[in-house]
Design a protein around this motif. Sequence first.
Motif, PDB file in Angstrom:
ATOM      1  N   ASN A 268      40.826  40.681  36.348  1.00  0.00           N
ATOM      2  CA  ASN A 268      41.185  42.015  35.861  1.00  0.00           C
ATOM      3  C   ASN A 268      41.778  41.998  34.454  1.00  0.00           C
ATOM      4  O   ASN A 268      42.024  43.055  33.869  1.00  0.00           O
ATOM      5  N   GLN A 269      42.011  40.799  33.907  1.00  0.00           N
ATOM      6  CA  GLN A 269      42.393  40.666  32.504  1.00  0.00           C
ATOM      7  C   GLN A 269      41.181  40.312  31.641  1.00  0.00           C
ATOM      8  O   GLN A 269      41.325  40.010  30.467  1.00  0.00           O
ATOM      9  N   GLU A 270      40.019  40.327  32.280  1.00  0.00           N
ATOM     10  CA  GLU A 270      38.736  40.041  31.640  1.00  0.00           C
ATOM     11  C   GLU A 270      38.642  38.611  31.135  1.00  0.00           C
ATOM     12  O   GLU A 270      37.987  38.316  30.142  1.00  0.00           O
ATOM     13  N   ARG A 271      39.319  37.714  31.878  1.00  0.00           N
ATOM     14  CA  ARG A 271      39.192  36.289  31.611  1.00  0.00           C
ATOM     15  C   ARG A 271      38.051  35.738  32.457  1.00  0.00           C
ATOM     16  O   ARG A 271      37.894  36.100  33.618  1.00  0.00           O
ATOM     17  N   MET A 272      37.298  34.841  31.880  1.00  0.00           N
ATOM     18  CA  MET A 272      36.114  34.302  32.534  1.00  0.00           C
ATOM     19  C   MET A 272      36.494  33.448  33.738  1.00  0.00           C
ATOM     20  O   MET A 272      37.332  32.539  33.639  1.00  0.00           O
ATOM     21  N   LEU A 273      35.892  33.750  34.897  1.00  0.00           N
ATOM     22  CA  LEU A 273      36.077  32.943  36.093  1.00  0.00           C
ATOM     23  C   LEU A 273      34.904  32.002  36.309  1.00  0.00           C
ATOM     24  O   LEU A 273      35.060  30.902  36.833  1.00  0.00           O
ATOM     25  N   GLY A 274      33.735  32.441  35.918  1.00  0.00           N
ATOM     26  CA  GLY A 274      32.524  31.659  36.116  1.00  0.00           C
ATOM     27  C   GLY A 274      31.314  32.569  36.048  1.00  0.00           C
ATOM     28  O   GLY A 274      31.398  33.724  35.640  1.00  0.00           O
ATOM     29  N   THR A 275      30.174  32.042  36.452  1.00  0.00           N
ATOM     30  CA  THR A 275      28.946  32.842  36.506  1.00  0.00           C
ATOM     31  C   THR A 275      28.405  32.810  37.930  1.00  0.00           C
ATOM     32  O   THR A 275      28.697  31.890  38.705  1.00  0.00           O
TER      33      THR A 275
ATOM     34  N   MET B 146      38.113  41.844  40.563  1.00  0.00           N
ATOM     35  CA  MET B 146      37.069  41.191  39.781  1.00  0.00           C
ATOM     36  C   MET B 146      36.158  42.196  39.078  1.00  0.00           C
ATOM     37  O   MET B 146      35.979  43.334  39.523  1.00  0.00           O
ATOM     38  N   ARG B 147      35.579  41.705  38.005  1.00  0.00           N
ATOM     39  CA  ARG B 147      34.633  42.497  37.222  1.00  0.00           C
ATOM     40  C   ARG B 147      33.416  41.633  36.892  1.00  0.00           C
ATOM     41  O   ARG B 147      33.511  40.400  36.860  1.00  0.00           O
TER      42      ARG B 147
ATOM     43  N   LYS C 140      42.386  48.173  24.934  1.00  0.00           N
ATOM     44  CA  LYS C 140      41.324  47.807  23.995  1.00  0.00           C
ATOM     45  C   LYS C 140      40.552  49.075  23.649  1.00  0.00           C
ATOM     46  O   LYS C 140      39.834  49.609  24.503  1.00  0.00           O
ATOM     47  N   PHE C 141      40.730  49.572  22.435  1.00  0.00           N
ATOM     48  CA  PHE C 141      40.025  50.793  22.062  1.00  0.00           C
ATOM     49  C   PHE C 141      39.722  50.822  20.574  1.00  0.00           C
ATOM     50  O   PHE C 141      40.388  50.171  19.762  1.00  0.00           O
TER      51      PHE C 141
ATOM     52  N   ARG D  13      31.287  45.897  25.198  1.00  0.00           N
ATOM     53  CA  ARG D  13      32.349  44.888  25.308  1.00  0.00           C
ATOM     54  C   ARG D  13      33.498  45.355  26.180  1.00  0.00           C
ATOM     55  O   ARG D  13      34.464  44.615  26.382  1.00  0.00           O
ATOM     56  N   GLY D  14      33.435  46.600  26.653  1.00  0.00           N
ATOM     57  CA  GLY D  14      34.525  47.132  27.456  1.00  0.00           C
ATOM     58  C   GLY D  14      35.600  47.826  26.658  1.00  0.00           C
ATOM     59  O   GLY D  14      36.671  48.123  27.184  1.00  0.00           O
ATOM     60  N   PHE D  15      35.347  48.127  25.378  1.00  0.00           N
ATOM     61  CA  PHE D  15      36.300  48.854  24.547  1.00  0.00           C
ATOM     62  C   PHE D  15      36.118  50.362  24.746  1.00  0.00           C
ATOM     63  O   PHE D  15      34.979  50.861  24.759  1.00  0.00           O
TER      64      PHE D  15
END
Length: 354
Positions: A19-26, A64-65, A145-146, A188-190
């Motif tokens: 939820n902080q948009e940090r990569m967990l994996g694919t 998750m996102r 983020k905007f 990008r989610g902005f």
Amino acid sequence: MKLLVGSRIIDFEYELLDNQERMLGTVNAVGSVSFNSSSEVMGTASFEIQEGQLKKYAGLYMDMRVRPCFKLFAPGGWLKYPLGIYILSSPRRKERDNTVYWEVEAYDKGIILKEDKLTDRLYIPAGSNYIAEVKKILLSAGIDKFIIENSTLSTNTDLEFEIGTSKVEAVNELLYAINYYPIHFDYRGFAETSRYIEPMQRETQFGYMTDDNSIVLPGTSQGNDMYGVPNVVIRYLDNPDGAPLRSIYRNDDPGSIVSTVRRGRQIVDVEPVEDIADQDTLDAYTRRIAIEKSQMNDTVSLQTALMPMHGFRNCLFVRDDKLGIETKYIEYAWSMELKVGGIMQHELKRVMYL
């Protein structure tokens, strides 16, 4: 851009984020993404993911996102184009060939602003800068983020929003009051918004033409609906704390097929506005409504090969020799099947000159 046309090698990647948009994996998945600029939550997606790939993230699932990416093979290697960031909803489990899959509907971060509501009355005193207040609401919902164009316009009167008002509704009311686009989220989610620009003043961003290098698929359709298009548009503000404001746009152009002159009668669209910055803004907003309603006169539904980089109301040039189309359109909605050989659907409204 040239690499996207003609013979190409493409693939897709699905990035799993917290939820902080940090990569967990694919994860291996299939899916589709859609964008409708007329909706409060504009970006939506559907994914099918094997349950086993998500087991180690079970404790994080509700946070998750997914960021799907379009990949294009170039001489220097793979180019990657993100297609948005989507928040997962509750999955539906399905068994196929002895494997359990999750079918998940997902939404861009507009869902945060829709589901987060005011828990107290929001009081905005006269003299407050509209954009500053928009940013405060975004930050209160955790949206930090905007990319938002600044404005010097400030409220003329005190404003209040009731308890229970969704934050997307409050944000968009403030934006419409200064004739900005509604809040939307980019690839990008902005969170993004800017002052409204009339379609005829927009520069073309993409071109789709039925030539030798065309990626336009057969089946383009065009609709013409003149019946309900107004030729007189009125917007007004009854201001208890100041002078009332009123604006009228009348289409008397004999060259316009929906004008009062050509139709021999008035078709009036009249509504109040909740708030507006000043008379000039009201005049521009009323003209905006007239333009957008006139666009209903000419709509096009178009299918192409998959193309990344589309977003909020892109300006497209379309030439279809069979239908005799050769003009600019604004893309109000699009959708993509995320698979090799997939189709991209475009819903367009013509750029009208008023």
